[in-house]
Structure formats: structure tokens, C-alpha cells
Design a protein around this motif. Structure first.
Motif, PDB file in Angstrom:
ATOM      1  N   VAL A   7       1.714   1.701   2.171  1.00  0.00           N
ATOM      2  CA  VAL A   7       0.525   1.960   2.965  1.00  0.00           C
ATOM      3  C   VAL A   7      -0.634   1.397   2.151  1.00  0.00           C
ATOM      4  CG1 VAL A   7      -0.986   3.715   3.957  1.00  0.00           C
ATOM      5  CG2 VAL A   7       1.503   4.016   4.031  1.00  0.00           C
ATOM      6  N   VAL A   8      -1.338   0.452   2.760  1.00  0.00           N
ATOM      7  CA  VAL A   8      -2.447  -0.197   2.087  1.00  0.00           C
ATOM      8  C   VAL A   8      -3.742   0.258   2.748  1.00  0.00           C
ATOM      9  CG1 VAL A   8      -3.507  -2.423   1.522  1.00  0.00           C
ATOM     10  CG2 VAL A   8      -1.021  -2.191   1.511  1.00  0.00           C
ATOM     11  N   GLU A   9      -4.692   0.736   1.931  1.00  0.00           N
ATOM     12  CA  GLU A   9      -5.968   1.193   2.454  1.00  0.00           C
ATOM     13  C   GLU A   9      -6.972   0.049   2.431  1.00  0.00           C
ATOM     14  OE1 GLU A   9      -9.829   3.691   1.243  1.00  0.00           O
ATOM     15  OE2 GLU A   9      -8.004   4.182   0.156  1.00  0.00           O
ATOM     16  N   ASN A  10      -7.676  -0.101   3.542  1.00  0.00           N
ATOM     17  CA  ASN A  10      -8.735  -1.101   3.648  1.00  0.00           C
ATOM     18  C   ASN A  10      -9.889  -0.466   4.403  1.00  0.00           C
ATOM     19  OD1 ASN A  10     -10.200  -3.462   3.641  1.00  0.00           O
ATOM     20  ND2 ASN A  10      -9.043  -4.404   5.305  1.00  0.00           N
ATOM     21  N   ASN A  11     -11.017  -0.302   3.732  1.00  0.00           N
ATOM     22  CA  ASN A  11     -12.202   0.315   4.338  1.00  0.00           C
ATOM     23  C   ASN A  11     -11.914   1.677   4.941  1.00  0.00           C
ATOM     24  OD1 ASN A  11     -13.972  -1.827   3.701  1.00  0.00           O
ATOM     25  ND2 ASN A  11     -13.196  -3.004   5.459  1.00  0.00           N
ATOM     26  N   GLY A  12     -11.151   2.485   4.229  1.00  0.00           N
ATOM     27  CA  GLY A  12     -10.879   3.856   4.659  1.00  0.00           C
ATOM     28  C   GLY A  12      -9.766   4.000   5.681  1.00  0.00           C
ATOM     29  N   ILE A  13      -9.108   2.905   6.057  1.00  0.00           N
ATOM     30  CA  ILE A  13      -8.009   2.966   7.020  1.00  0.00           C
ATOM     31  C   ILE A  13      -6.726   2.579   6.305  1.00  0.00           C
ATOM     32  CG2 ILE A  13      -7.047   2.023   9.166  1.00  0.00           C
ATOM     33  CD1 ILE A  13      -9.934   1.414  10.028  1.00  0.00           C
ATOM     34  N   GLY A  14      -5.679   3.381   6.487  1.00  0.00           N
ATOM     35  CA  GLY A  14      -4.384   3.080   5.870  1.00  0.00           C
ATOM     36  C   GLY A  14      -3.505   2.306   6.825  1.00  0.00           C
ATOM     37  N   TYR A  15      -2.988   1.185   6.358  1.00  0.00           N
ATOM     38  CA  TYR A  15      -2.104   0.344   7.168  1.00  0.00           C
ATOM     39  C   TYR A  15      -0.693   0.435   6.600  1.00  0.00           C
ATOM     40  CZ  TYR A  15      -6.408  -1.699   8.964  1.00  0.00           C
ATOM     41  OH  TYR A  15      -7.634  -1.885   9.556  1.00  0.00           O
ATOM     42  N   ASP A  16       0.241   0.856   7.441  1.00  0.00           N
ATOM     43  CA  ASP A  16       1.647   0.933   7.026  1.00  0.00           C
ATOM     44  C   ASP A  16       2.248  -0.458   7.199  1.00  0.00           C
ATOM     45  OD1 ASP A  16       4.177   1.744   6.325  1.00  0.00           O
ATOM     46  OD2 ASP A  16       4.569   2.840   8.182  1.00  0.00           O
ATOM     47  N   ILE A  17       2.607  -1.080   6.081  1.00  0.00           N
ATOM     48  CA  ILE A  17       3.103  -2.452   6.104  1.00  0.00           C
ATOM     49  C   ILE A  17       4.555  -2.467   5.653  1.00  0.00           C
ATOM     50  CG2 ILE A  17       2.798  -4.777   5.172  1.00  0.00           C
ATOM     51  CD1 ILE A  17      -0.147  -4.081   4.732  1.00  0.00           C
ATOM     52  N   MET A  18       5.431  -3.004   6.504  1.00  0.00           N
ATOM     53  CA  MET A  18       6.838  -3.159   6.138  1.00  0.00           C
ATOM     54  C   MET A  18       6.995  -4.442   5.347  1.00  0.00           C
ATOM     55  SD  MET A  18       8.855  -1.895   9.522  1.00  0.00           S
ATOM     56  CE  MET A  18       7.631  -2.194  10.782  1.00  0.00           C
ATOM     57  N   MET A  19       7.733  -4.355   4.235  1.00  0.00           N
ATOM     58  CA  MET A  19       7.930  -5.519   3.365  1.00  0.00           C
ATOM     59  C   MET A  19       9.411  -5.652   3.042  1.00  0.00           C
ATOM     60  SD  MET A  19       4.652  -5.066   0.844  1.00  0.00           S
ATOM     61  CE  MET A  19       4.784  -6.702   0.160  1.00  0.00           C
ATOM     62  N   PRO A  20       9.842  -6.857   2.619  1.00  0.00           N
ATOM     63  CA  PRO A  20      11.252  -7.017   2.251  1.00  0.00           C
ATOM     64  C   PRO A  20      11.650  -6.018   1.163  1.00  0.00           C
ATOM     65  CG  PRO A  20      10.193  -9.161   2.389  1.00  0.00           C
ATOM     66  CD  PRO A  20       9.115  -8.124   2.513  1.00  0.00           C
ATOM     67  N   ALA A  21      12.774  -5.347   1.367  1.00  0.00           N
ATOM     68  CA  ALA A  21      13.266  -4.365   0.402  1.00  0.00           C
ATOM     69  C   ALA A  21      13.713  -5.055  -0.872  1.00  0.00           C
ATOM     70  CB  ALA A  21      14.427  -3.582   1.007  1.00  0.00           C
ATOM     71  N   GLU A  32      -6.261  -3.512  -6.251  1.00  0.00           N
ATOM     72  CA  GLU A  32      -6.500  -4.423  -5.140  1.00  0.00           C
ATOM     73  C   GLU A  32      -5.327  -5.385  -5.034  1.00  0.00           C
ATOM     74  OE1 GLU A  32      -9.744  -7.818  -4.160  1.00  0.00           O
ATOM     75  OE2 GLU A  32     -10.536  -5.863  -4.762  1.00  0.00           O
ATOM     76  N   VAL A  33      -4.845  -5.605  -3.818  1.00  0.00           N
ATOM     77  CA  VAL A  33      -3.696  -6.487  -3.607  1.00  0.00           C
ATOM     78  C   VAL A  33      -3.992  -7.471  -2.488  1.00  0.00           C
ATOM     79  CG1 VAL A  33      -1.960  -4.847  -4.393  1.00  0.00           C
ATOM     80  CG2 VAL A  33      -2.578  -4.890  -1.990  1.00  0.00           C
ATOM     81  N   ARG A  34      -3.239  -8.571  -2.498  1.00  0.00           N
ATOM     82  CA  ARG A  34      -3.306  -9.542  -1.412  1.00  0.00           C
ATOM     83  C   ARG A  34      -1.912  -9.609  -0.815  1.00  0.00           C
ATOM     84  NH1 ARG A  34      -6.460 -14.778  -0.548  1.00  0.00           N
ATOM     85  NH2 ARG A  34      -7.840 -13.520  -1.787  1.00  0.00           N
ATOM     86  N   ILE A  35      -1.821  -9.293   0.463  1.00  0.00           N
ATOM     87  CA  ILE A  35      -0.547  -9.326   1.167  1.00  0.00           C
ATOM     88  C   ILE A  35      -0.744 -10.184   2.416  1.00  0.00           C
ATOM     89  CG2 ILE A  35       1.199  -7.962   2.377  1.00  0.00           C
ATOM     90  CD1 ILE A  35       0.366  -5.596   0.619  1.00  0.00           C
ATOM     91  N   TYR A  36       0.164 -11.130   2.603  1.00  0.00           N
ATOM     92  CA  TYR A  36       0.120 -11.981   3.790  1.00  0.00           C
ATOM     93  C   TYR A  36       0.871 -11.252   4.894  1.00  0.00           C
ATOM     94  CZ  TYR A  36      -1.475 -15.382   0.432  1.00  0.00           C
ATOM     95  OH  TYR A  36      -2.192 -16.019  -0.538  1.00  0.00           O
ATOM     96  N   THR A  37       0.196 -11.012   6.010  1.00  0.00           N
ATOM     97  CA  THR A  37       0.779 -10.158   7.045  1.00  0.00           C
ATOM     98  C   THR A  37       1.027 -10.891   8.357  1.00  0.00           C
ATOM     99  OG1 THR A  37      -1.393  -9.413   7.784  1.00  0.00           O
ATOM    100  CG2 THR A  37      -0.286  -8.068   6.119  1.00  0.00           C
ATOM    101  N   HIS A  38       1.956 -10.297   9.089  1.00  0.00           N
ATOM    102  CA  HIS A  38       2.251 -10.725  10.459  1.00  0.00           C
ATOM    103  C   HIS A  38       2.189  -9.464  11.315  1.00  0.00           C
ATOM    104  CE1 HIS A  38       4.236 -12.741  13.830  1.00  0.00           C
ATOM    105  NE2 HIS A  38       4.880 -11.609  13.986  1.00  0.00           N
ATOM    106  N   MET A  39       1.392  -9.489  12.369  1.00  0.00           N
ATOM    107  CA  MET A  39       1.314  -8.345  13.268  1.00  0.00           C
ATOM    108  C   MET A  39       2.216  -8.631  14.468  1.00  0.00           C
ATOM    109  SD  MET A  39      -1.929  -6.327  14.927  1.00  0.00           S
ATOM    110  CE  MET A  39      -2.577  -7.676  15.871  1.00  0.00           C
ATOM    111  N   HIS A  40       3.163  -7.747  14.681  1.00  0.00           N
ATOM    112  CA  HIS A  40       4.101  -7.903  15.791  1.00  0.00           C
ATOM    113  C   HIS A  40       3.755  -6.868  16.858  1.00  0.00           C
ATOM    114  CE1 HIS A  40       7.796  -9.360  17.562  1.00  0.00           C
ATOM    115  NE2 HIS A  40       8.090  -8.116  17.862  1.00  0.00           N
ATOM    116  N   VAL A  41       3.463  -7.351  18.060  1.00  0.00           N
ATOM    117  CA  VAL A  41       3.028  -6.478  19.145  1.00  0.00           C
ATOM    118  C   VAL A  41       4.086  -6.445  20.229  1.00  0.00           C
ATOM    119  CG1 VAL A  41       1.236  -6.064  20.873  1.00  0.00           C
ATOM    120  CG2 VAL A  41       0.627  -7.063  18.669  1.00  0.00           C
TER     121      VAL A  41
END
Length: 187
Positions: A7-21, A32-41
């Protein structure tokens, strides 16, 4: 942080990000981290998938572009194989290695290879020493003979080629010498 994400916090909002195990998270708690994301809707779900590098993200997007491969299977592929290992497996037509991925059987692995062969960037392999990924080298070539020997011992073609690639100046050894050195890289 969990084995399959964070769960990565950005501006007070937590984003649950799935990553390769099995991958080390690119930072610690509070850093502070940099994660390249893909949003799947989907109709009933919005999910975030995160990766340490752009190359992993691009591979993931190519994987989910294959019909029948969803984001969870795509993430599973990248949890099982690195991008480099995936490229070698696709290049060497090694469905056995790809089908080790949970949720992906032999037919799915063959379909994935067929569809990704023209889409993956193999530039790093073209710049490297020429190696036999398709079995087209002459029988007297020590690299080809060693690869065939490792395959006959039960290793997949991509495992064999990765082991041989780890041996410095592989082409200079006899097949027997190269086989011994490659076997030490597999253990």
C-alpha cells in the motif's frame, strides 16, 4: 508491504498495488518510491499493478494483450520469470518453462509464445554473442552441442541457454568443458 504488493500513500491516499511476488520492494516503509503502474479497469473492479522498471511494465502490458491472459496471470508470469528469462523462453520456443507459471498451462504458454515472438524486443540478444536459441547452429558448435546435452539431461532450452550465457567465453570451450561449467551455473 506484503509478498504480492504494497500500500503506497500519496497525498494522504493509500493505493493498494499488486506487484510480482518474490521481488524485493523498491524501498522501505516511510521512504519515497517510484513504481511504474498499470491501472486495470473492469465493470466491478479497478486494480493497480506495479513494477520496479519500465521494462517490467511494458512486458506486463504485452502479456495482458495476449487473448486469454488476464492481469493476474500476467503478474504470475512476471513473478515466476524475470523479463530476461521470459524473452529467452519466447525466443527459444520453450513452453515448458513458461508453463511453470501458476494459472498458465501448456496450451496457454504456446499461445503466449506465438503472440509475443513478434512483439518482444530482442535487441539485447542481437548485440550479445550469437547463441543458438532455435537449434539452427551446426552440430560441431560447442554451444549448440552443450545446449542439446543439457536439454537431454532434462533442463528446458531456456534454462540451458541461460546457464551457457553465464559462462564467460563459452564458445572457446569444448562441449565437454562447457557442459561442466554450465552445470555449475545451474546448481
Amino acid at each position: 508491504m506484503t509478498p504480492g504488493g504494497a500500500v503506497v500513500e500519496n497525498n494522504g491516499i493509500g493505493y493498494d498495488i499488486m506487484m510480482p511476488a518474490g521481488q524485493e520492494f523498491p524501498g522501505g516503509i516511510g521512504q519515497e518510491v517510484r513504481i511504474y503502474t498499470h491501472m486495470h479497469v473492469r465493470e466491478d473492479d479497478i486494480s493497480l499493478f506495479g513494477f520496479r522498471t519500465k521494462e517490467e511494465l511494458e512486458a506486463f502490458e504485452l502479456l495482458i494483450g495476449v487473448s486469454g491472459i488476464g492481469p493476474k496471470v500476467g503478474l504470475s508470469v512476471l513473478s515466476t520469470l524475470s523479463v530476461y528469462e521470459l524473452k529467452i523462453a519466447v525466443m527459444s520456443d520453450d513452453s515448458k518453462t513458461i508453463s511453470k507459471t501458476p494459472g498458465l498451462g501448456p496450451k496457454g504458454a504456446k499461445k503466449l509464445i506465438l503472440e509475443l515472438r513478434d512483439k518482444l524486443d530482442f535487441e539485447e540478444f542481437e548485440q550479445a554473442e550469437p547463441m543458438d536459441f532455435a537449434g539452427d547452429l551446426p552440430a560441431e558448435d560447442s554451444v549448440a552441442v552443450t545446449a542439446q546435452g543439457l536439454v537431454s539431461l532434462g533442463y528446458s532450452r531456456s534454462e540451458a541457454m541461460m546457464a551457457i550465457k553465464k559462462v564467460e567465453n563459452a564458445a572457446e570451450y569444448s562441449p565437454e568443458q562447457l557442459l561442466k561449467k554450465a552445470l555449475t551455473k545451474l546448481i
